[in-house]
Design a protein around this motif. Structure first.
Motif, PDB file in Angstrom:
ATOM      1  N   THR A   1      -5.516   5.280   5.955  1.00  0.00           N
ATOM      2  CA  THR A   1      -5.578   4.514   4.692  1.00  0.00           C
ATOM      3  C   THR A   1      -4.827   3.113   5.069  1.00  0.00           C
ATOM      4  O   THR A   1      -5.341   2.370   5.368  1.00  0.00           O
TER       5      THR A   1
ATOM      6  N   ALA B   1      -6.332   0.681  -5.202  1.00  0.00           N
ATOM      7  CA  ALA B   1      -5.365   0.458  -3.962  1.00  0.00           C
ATOM      8  C   ALA B   1      -5.735  -0.486  -3.532  1.00  0.00           C
ATOM      9  O   ALA B   1      -4.663  -1.587  -3.179  1.00  0.00           O
ATOM     10  N   VAL B   2      -6.500  -0.844  -2.696  1.00  0.00           N
ATOM     11  CA  VAL B   2      -6.503  -1.494  -1.225  1.00  0.00           C
ATOM     12  C   VAL B   2      -7.287  -2.319  -1.854  1.00  0.00           C
ATOM     13  O   VAL B   2      -6.915  -3.306  -0.896  1.00  0.00           O
TER      14      VAL B   2
ATOM     15  N   GLN C   1      -9.025   5.542  -2.511  1.00  0.00           N
ATOM     16  CA  GLN C   1      -8.025   4.699  -2.777  1.00  0.00           C
ATOM     17  C   GLN C   1      -8.273   3.244  -3.011  1.00  0.00           C
ATOM     18  O   GLN C   1      -8.168   2.469  -2.427  1.00  0.00           O
TER      19      GLN C   1
ATOM     20  N   ALA D   1      -1.320   4.907  -0.757  1.00  0.00           N
ATOM     21  CA  ALA D   1      -2.081   5.314   0.240  1.00  0.00           C
ATOM     22  C   ALA D   1      -1.937   5.985   1.303  1.00  0.00           C
ATOM     23  O   ALA D   1      -0.614   5.825   1.978  1.00  0.00           O
ATOM     24  N   THR D   2      -3.248   6.993   2.041  1.00  0.00           N
ATOM     25  CA  THR D   2      -2.187   7.740   2.856  1.00  0.00           C
ATOM     26  C   THR D   2      -2.289   7.214   4.100  1.00  0.00           C
ATOM     27  O   THR D   2      -2.750   6.239   3.852  1.00  0.00           O
TER      28      THR D   2
ATOM     29  N   ALA E   1       1.026  -1.221  -0.145  1.00  0.00           N
ATOM     30  CA  ALA E   1      -0.095  -0.303   0.083  1.00  0.00           C
ATOM     31  C   ALA E   1       0.938   1.236   0.207  1.00  0.00           C
ATOM     32  O   ALA E   1       0.720   2.140  -0.906  1.00  0.00           O
TER      33      ALA E   1
ATOM     34  N   ASN F   1     -13.426   7.755  -0.220  1.00  0.00           N
ATOM     35  CA  ASN F   1     -11.947   7.628  -0.454  1.00  0.00           C
ATOM     36  C   ASN F   1     -11.595   6.735  -1.794  1.00  0.00           C
ATOM     37  O   ASN F   1     -12.248   6.502  -2.282  1.00  0.00           O
TER      38      ASN F   1
END
Lengths: 235, 122
Positions: free
Chosen positions: A126, B86-87, B83, A122-123, A117, B81
């Motif tokens: 997250t 990616a998640v 993302q 990713a932040t 990640a 969100n």
């Protein structure tokens, strides 16, 4: 009138969707790859979500109506002690390999998720929500709260991890030539928590017992260790 | 079977209380499971048929009990969100890689311990 019967109908929806999903799973049993993708834990939630979106009902209302099932999930977790007790003679001889696998597997699940990640950009929020992904839902929520992750996101990530593990785990074992139910079960319990354990009991009682052991131990050690890792990494 | 269900609920209750009052980050049902396991190991008598039946019944329908939680996943999209991809990718890749490596590690460790204690295995 409608308000009064809605909770009952929403609870019935779960049972109805599950029966239908279970039937689909049964008839696809002869083909392992298709039947894995048609596991009730994949099809039933899709059916329920579709109905909820169609009749425009919030997840929070559905969740409230299905509270009895969330409660019974706790009772079922306690029930895992029985297969564990019955199979304990298989486990006692393997203390060392089991403990080593457990510590490695539980930490690798966290480290691999976080590093992939991180590479993908990713932040931090997250990343923190991803960290407890392999732990059983109630433990993960407790950890997420402790390390200031987003509880809803964490819950979704945990469930998704379990479903991925439960679907692809048995397929992976076939391809890798792993036929020992003890390995299958323990790995499912470590990587896919309760959902994986539900799947493991379909393989055999022994497989389920090893999965219960993996689930319980991973929950315990992750709950103890993870907050420290997070505090150390993000300070 | 009713007696068995009562035992399960009793240990669920003890677990919840222990979790709440001790401040341990482990949830009640997991503590309940551990305590019931210890109790079963320590008690000399045979496992009662009722408790076995109750546990078997609960575990048989474990998948059903997970359905409401899994449904929640589809409603996460409403959370702001960006993302998502990616998640999802991270979960799929890291779960599969962890499973493969863990399975091989355990296979290796079990073979190794067998070599040292050939009799303990049977």
């Amino acid at each position: 009138m409608v308000e009064i019967i809605t909770p009952v109908l929403l609870l019935m929806l779960t049972f109805f969707a599950f029966s239908l999903a279970f039937w689909l799973y049964r008839i696809s049993k002869s083909r392992p790859i298709i039947s894995s993708l048609f596991h009730p834990l994949v099809t039933a939630p899709i059916l329920v979500s579709a109905v909820l979106l169609l009749i425009n009902i919030d997840y929070s209302d559905y969740r409230k109506a299905n509270q009895p099932l969330f409660f019974l999930l706790g009772t079922a977790t306690v029930a895992l002690a029985i297969p564990l007790h019955q199979q304990f003679h298989h486990i006692r001889n393997l203390t060392k390999p089991l403990l080593l696998t457990l510590v490695f597997g539980a930490s690798f699940a966290v480290i691999s998720a976080l590093s992939i990640a991180w590479v993908l950009g990713a932040t931090p929020e997250t990343l923190i929500s991803l960290a407890p992904k392999s732990v059983t839902t109630p433990v993960a929520l407790g950890i997420a709260e402790k390390i200031n992750g987003e509880p809803a996101l964490t819950a979704g990530i945990v469930v998704f991890t379990g479903v991925i593990g439960a679907i692809f785990g048995p397929l992976l074992f076939r391809w890798l030539g792993i036929s020992d139910d003890r390995i299958k079960g323990f790995v499912l319990g470590i990587c896919a928590h309760g959902v994986g354990t539900a799947r493991a009991f379909e393989i055999s009682g022994k497989c389920g017992a090893f999965s219960s052991l993996g689930l319980g131990l991973t929950g315990a050690i992750t709950a103890i260790i993870l907050p420290w890792i997070i505090i150390y990494t993000f300070r | 079977m009713l007696k068995g269900l009562l035992v399960l609920l009793l240990f669920q209750g003890i677990g919840e209380a222990t979790s709440h009052y001790s401040g341990l980050p482990i949830p009640g049902p997991v503590i309940g499971m551990i305590l019931l396991f210890i109790y079963l190991q320590l008690s000399r008598s045979e496992l009662s048929i009722g408790l076995g039946d109750a546990a078997h019944f609960m575990i048989r329908w474990l998948s059903l009990l997970f359905v409401p939680a899994c449904v929640g996943f589809f409603f996460l999209i409403k959370i702001p969100n960006k993302q998502w991809v990616a998640v999802t990718g991270v979960i799929v890749i890291s779960t599969l890689v962890t499973m493969i490596i863990t399975a091989f590690l355990m296979k290796y460790l079990m073979a190794k311990s067998k070599r040292f204690k050939p009799k303990a295995e049977q």
